[in-house]
Design a protein around this motif. Sequence first.
Motif, PDB file in Angstrom:
ATOM      1  N   GLN A 238       0.799  -1.213   0.000  1.00  0.00           N
ATOM      2  CA  GLN A 238       0.000   0.000   0.000  1.00  0.00           C
ATOM      3  C   GLN A 238       0.842   1.278   0.000  1.00  0.00           C
ATOM      4  O   GLN A 238       0.477   2.282  -0.580  1.00  0.00           O
ATOM      5  N   LYS A 239       1.993   1.191   0.665  1.00  0.00           N
ATOM      6  CA  LYS A 239       2.843   2.384   0.741  1.00  0.00           C
ATOM      7  C   LYS A 239       3.601   2.625  -0.548  1.00  0.00           C
ATOM      8  O   LYS A 239       4.246   3.654  -0.710  1.00  0.00           O
TER       9      LYS A 239
ATOM     10  N   VAL B 269      -6.448  11.379  -6.659  1.00  0.00           N
ATOM     11  CA  VAL B 269      -7.194  10.545  -5.729  1.00  0.00           C
ATOM     12  C   VAL B 269      -8.036   9.564  -6.533  1.00  0.00           C
ATOM     13  O   VAL B 269      -8.155   8.399  -6.199  1.00  0.00           O
TER      14      VAL B 269
ATOM     15  N   GLU C  89      -0.342  -8.464   1.346  1.00  0.00           N
ATOM     16  CA  GLU C  89       1.073  -8.171   1.506  1.00  0.00           C
ATOM     17  C   GLU C  89       1.777  -9.307   2.247  1.00  0.00           C
ATOM     18  O   GLU C  89       2.856  -9.756   1.859  1.00  0.00           O
TER      19      GLU C  89
ATOM     20  N   PRO D  72     -18.053  11.670  12.767  1.00  0.00           N
ATOM     21  CA  PRO D  72     -17.403  12.832  12.143  1.00  0.00           C
ATOM     22  C   PRO D  72     -16.326  12.450  11.134  1.00  0.00           C
ATOM     23  O   PRO D  72     -16.022  13.231  10.237  1.00  0.00           O
ATOM     24  N   GLU D  73     -15.752  11.265  11.281  1.00  0.00           N
ATOM     25  CA  GLU D  73     -14.691  10.900  10.352  1.00  0.00           C
ATOM     26  C   GLU D  73     -15.185  10.874   8.916  1.00  0.00           C
ATOM     27  O   GLU D  73     -14.450  11.184   7.991  1.00  0.00           O
ATOM     28  N   GLU D  74     -16.442  10.459   8.764  1.00  0.00           N
ATOM     29  CA  GLU D  74     -16.975  10.385   7.408  1.00  0.00           C
ATOM     30  C   GLU D  74     -17.914  11.539   7.116  1.00  0.00           C
ATOM     31  O   GLU D  74     -18.515  11.578   6.044  1.00  0.00           O
TER      32      GLU D  74
END
Lengths: 926, 456
Positions: free
Chosen positions: B10-11, B43, B99, B370-372
């Motif tokens: 992913q990185k 994105v 991974e 709140p995150e979404e």
Amino acid sequence: MAPMKGLTVFIADLRKCRSHEDEEKRVNKELANIRTKFKEPGLNGYNRKKYVCKLVYMALLGYEVSFGHREAVDLVNSAKYSEKQIGYLAISLLMEEDADYGRMVVAAMSRDIHDTNEFNVSLALNAVSNICTREIAEVLTQDIVAQLLSPAASMFIKKKASLCLLRLLRRYPEAVNAQQWAARVIPYLGHRDIGVTLSVASLVTALAQQFPEDTRKAASFAVRRLKSLVIDNEYAAEYIYYKVPAPWLQIKLLRLLQYFPAPESPELRSLLLSILRHIIDVSQDTPRELQQMNAQYSILFEAINLGIQLDIDQGLMQECAVLLGRFITSREINVRYLGLETMAHLAAYIDSLDTIKTYQGVIIQSLRDRDVSVRRRALDLLYSMCDVGSAKTIVSELLRHMVVADFTLREEMALKVAILTEKYATEYSWYVDVMMRLVSLAGDHMGDEVWHRIVQVILGNEELQLYACKIALQTLKAPVCHESALKVSAYVLGEFGHLIANAPDCAPVDQLKALQSKMAAGSQSARAVALTTVGKFINLFPEIKTLCLRVLDRYRGALDAELQQRACEYYALATLESEDLMPTVFEEMPPFPERRSALMSRLLKREADTEDQRTWVFGGREINRERKLQKAGKTAEDSEEPPSAPQVLEALEPVGLPVADGGQTPEELARVAKSKRHYARLLWENDGILYDGDEIQVGLVAQYKPPAGRVGVFLGNKSTAPIYDISITVTSVDESNETQLVVQPAAGQGPLPDSLMQLGQARVFFDVKCTDVFATAPTLRIAYTMAGAPTVSELQMPVTIAHFIDPVTITVADFFSRWKQLGDAAIGEAQNVLKTPFLSTDSGAIQWLRNVVGGAGFALIQGADAEPDNIVGVGIATTENAGRFGCLIRVEPKPAHGLTRVTIRATNPTVAKVVATNINMIFESR
Amino acid sequence: MLSAVFIYNQKGEVLISRLYRHDVKRSVADVFRVHVISSPTSVIRSPVTTLGSTSFYHIRYDNLWLCAVTKNNASAAMVFEFLYRLLGLGVSYFGRFDEESVKNNFVLIYELLDEVLDFGYPQNIEVDTLKLYVTTESVRSSARGGLQSDVVTGIPHSITMQATGTTTWRRNDIVYKKNEAFVDVIESVNLIMSAKGTVLRADVQGQIVMRSFLSGMPECKFGLNDKLVLDRDPAAGNTTVASSQMGRRQGGMSGMGDGESVEIADCQFHQCVRLGRFDTDRTISFIPPDGEFELMRYRTTENVNLPFKVLPVVREMGKTRIEYEVLIKSNFSAKLSATNMVVTIPTPPNATKCRIKVTGSGAGKAKYNPEENAIVWRISRFQGLQELALTAVVDLTPMTKPVAWSRPPIALDFQVLMFTASGLLVRFLKVFEKSNYQSVKWVRYMTKAGSYEIRI
């Protein structure tokens, strides 16, 4: 700053996020948290600071922060330094130009700028520089100027303030009203703190580019400051950078001076020269250390640039050329580069290129330098130093080099070769040869301008055409022919092919064959030109018409629309029944009208613009001189503006007492009255005080030997602080008496001291000469700087026509006959009845009156009048050119009524009027 | 004509780097990482990125990036087919393809990559075939050890037979005691509905997954209530004999009439299906591979049975408050139920505090997330023909620079068993084998939410 745990944790969380999505979620969560916290009442300063910090961090990561600005403003208004700091940081990052809370921010900044705590001031100044909206520029500029000028502000603040002003000036030059304060900032160039001077120098450099007129004075300050640095070695030890004192300041000042013309005063001029010479002398030996070399050479190059720009000493310049010659062979790339660049500058101004020419070989060698930027500079220099004598060598070298030069350089090279060839061509054959070679060599790298220009030149010069034709045919016959060369050749043959038709191997058929052989390989545009030539051939050489028609016929089916159209139309024209149209259409082209070469404009377009304006361009002397003239023309236009503020004040204040700014307070009035008394006293006495203020005292000593005289002005410092930058000058109030009264500083006296300590005194003697009768007294202008604030005092100088009156003794009878005579003739009489209440109270009043009349230059005639108290006097005013004017005075005091009648009769009305006014003033101010 | 295949974590760290041709250097891996994986601007990434003359085709799976590099104008469809096959290979070999499993099986993966591509040209990528001879111990497969000795002895012969025979996907020596076949019909339903309740777009993407445990070389015939088939042969609609054979769970199906037929917009089959037969008379006949495989995919756009109706009312009360009233109705038989239902109701980015109330039995829990930037309402079980409602009041923080809220749509996530949004039914599955054994068949239906959105 104390660590904020919440912030650290938040940043650590974000760092730990493995993907963008995770990070976004964390940010959204934090934003929601901060929103709730901001909504809760009683948020303490620490928390507010912490949350605003988090918002700032999120904004830095690229997230939109749509709230929290008010909290940031709250922080700005906080009394704590750490909170204020974060507040300003947040605002400068988050604030938009048109934010509605902008007003609050401006108010906060304004308050902080006036704060006594210098940390707050500097925070505000930093924020101003960072945000820099128009509103801020409009509202706060004056405050920032005040900070810069304030004697109380620390060096640190002054530095920040001047850099802040520079930023405002660059961003909103029209909103900051720079003309108003430009003059007041300039004296700071002489500030003893080098840091302040350096910042102010940047500011003044920006000002000088926009307002050359208002900043003229800066030159003398810069020169003095340079002198103290370079010659007097006055600087603190911490400003020495590798044995060079304050190199940045030196460079800044030298650069600043380049924006001004050479100083007019011989003293400054010689000072400047000695500075330049000193710098050049110091740089004669190569320093060992790299940093020292960099610093020293930067100063030197800037000094040379200045020397070139001022153009005052050719000897010095020749010496510079020698020095530069050494640099361009240096092993350091940077030094070579700068040497070449500066030499190009020198070549653009210097009278004789001989010194530079001795380095021609080296410079040509530099075209093959390892470094591309050095090669570029070498090209520029060659272009600048080229003249009739060296053109052939340089052009041939450039052509030789063209083949191996970088692609990026070739276009410029081709342009420059084309320009030089055209400019310095002495033989036609040379021009044509060079241009054809240029086109063949660099055809791919130049625009159409070059070949267009060649055609223009050939068409315009008849002598050129025959030779050009020969060469064109040769080019076409050569095995390889470049496309642009094909175009030129085709065009030239089409126009002037008939000139060589009778020469061997140049028959029309040969010409057509040569053209045809190269046509097939040419591009579409080249073939189009060639087709037109074929068309012209039909007209020029009817004998090869069939051959030509065959060529046209082949192109009638060309795929390209343009080619097809040309072929079809020419074919149709040639096969037309009537023969008249053909010659008209294919007539020889008329020469092009003379116009500025497109090559030049293309070259100039390539010069890039930077923040500071360039003071010169590459090229010979002519082009730079032209630029200078253009500039001068512009400033002349600019100066025809309505008179600036001080002049208006002068006009409003004919009595010419110290020009007061603004309102007239009682104090002010008292001072004016006092000054008036001083002035009146000096109308009948030769020595005395003219002005006595809080800071300075001005005294006057006068001696008249009509029509000449000498007036000494003494300036004393009454305050405790020293005053600097003193200047004492005399100007005439109105234009008319400029020639009637000549005032000049007396010869043989030393310059004014740079500064005047407490109770110190400075003096200047002026020679005055009265050439004609004048009405208005001149103005004495005293300018000085005290505690950083420049002050100008303008005083009316007690020098009137009445001062040029000498006493004459005549008999009583003579007096009366002349009195009568003048009265009858009515040439000039002035009579006033003045209030003199002192007559009844003061027993010595009559004697005083006698003294006044006597002091004013009249011989008193005893016993002329029946009334013993009455005074009569005779004098003669002497002018150099207009002759002598007799003047009689009669003063009749009436102690009983407290009145006095004064009658003056003179052979000139102005003399009478001036004497009357003077007497009037004297009586009034007793 | 692939030049290289890379697998990144992913990185963006390169886990696997295999070059097949000399026209690219190993460092192109960094180019892809810099321009695609770590690029902050993209994105929304295009699956194909062409940088200079090099094209990168990538897919993401779990926490991996699979990237194929080519300098030629390769067929993008081929490249992606290859990448997905590679993915399938990984899943089949290691159970999970992530991974960790890549790191544990470097050797095996390089060996597989050597097999599946030769000088950049795809070779045999059939799982079953590869498993015969690429047998390096993978971390998961401890049980396979016993099989190995058998296979090794017969390898050269059977591989050749299988790789060159007509059924490359099946060995011919499979024997099961109990012959079984499982059919799963899995549909995901996509919807965009306007705030007024108009359906703007609705379609169903279905997939039929089969697990076969059948001996020998069985010949299967498969029948759906395909409209084209039923229209042509109305009698076929009545052959319920087959469907009754298919296990009792079929009886659980409801919510659609037996006689109804489905218009399948387009479909694609596993390579084992005889396309010629399908083209002539639309019968689906095939010899199935052993184990699990995806028999077909299809899409329908007509007559979609929407499992849920949502009636949202969102009122912005000035600049400081928003009121929500969301009513959800289930639209399927009361015998069925939806599970794992999540309703995401977006809130403005400047929301501060939410007061939420849900009504109805088993209405689950809703809370502000709140995150979404959303209210998330979780309902563990939603019965058929039921109604649930949510009311919420959201306080807003005033914004310094007011920006209108974009009002993103409400999104639903759910799954309903024994329900097909398209109305598709399996009518029969017949198995013919030489030995004529009896087989047992099972059918299961499931509908999931794809992107099920209702604008507000």
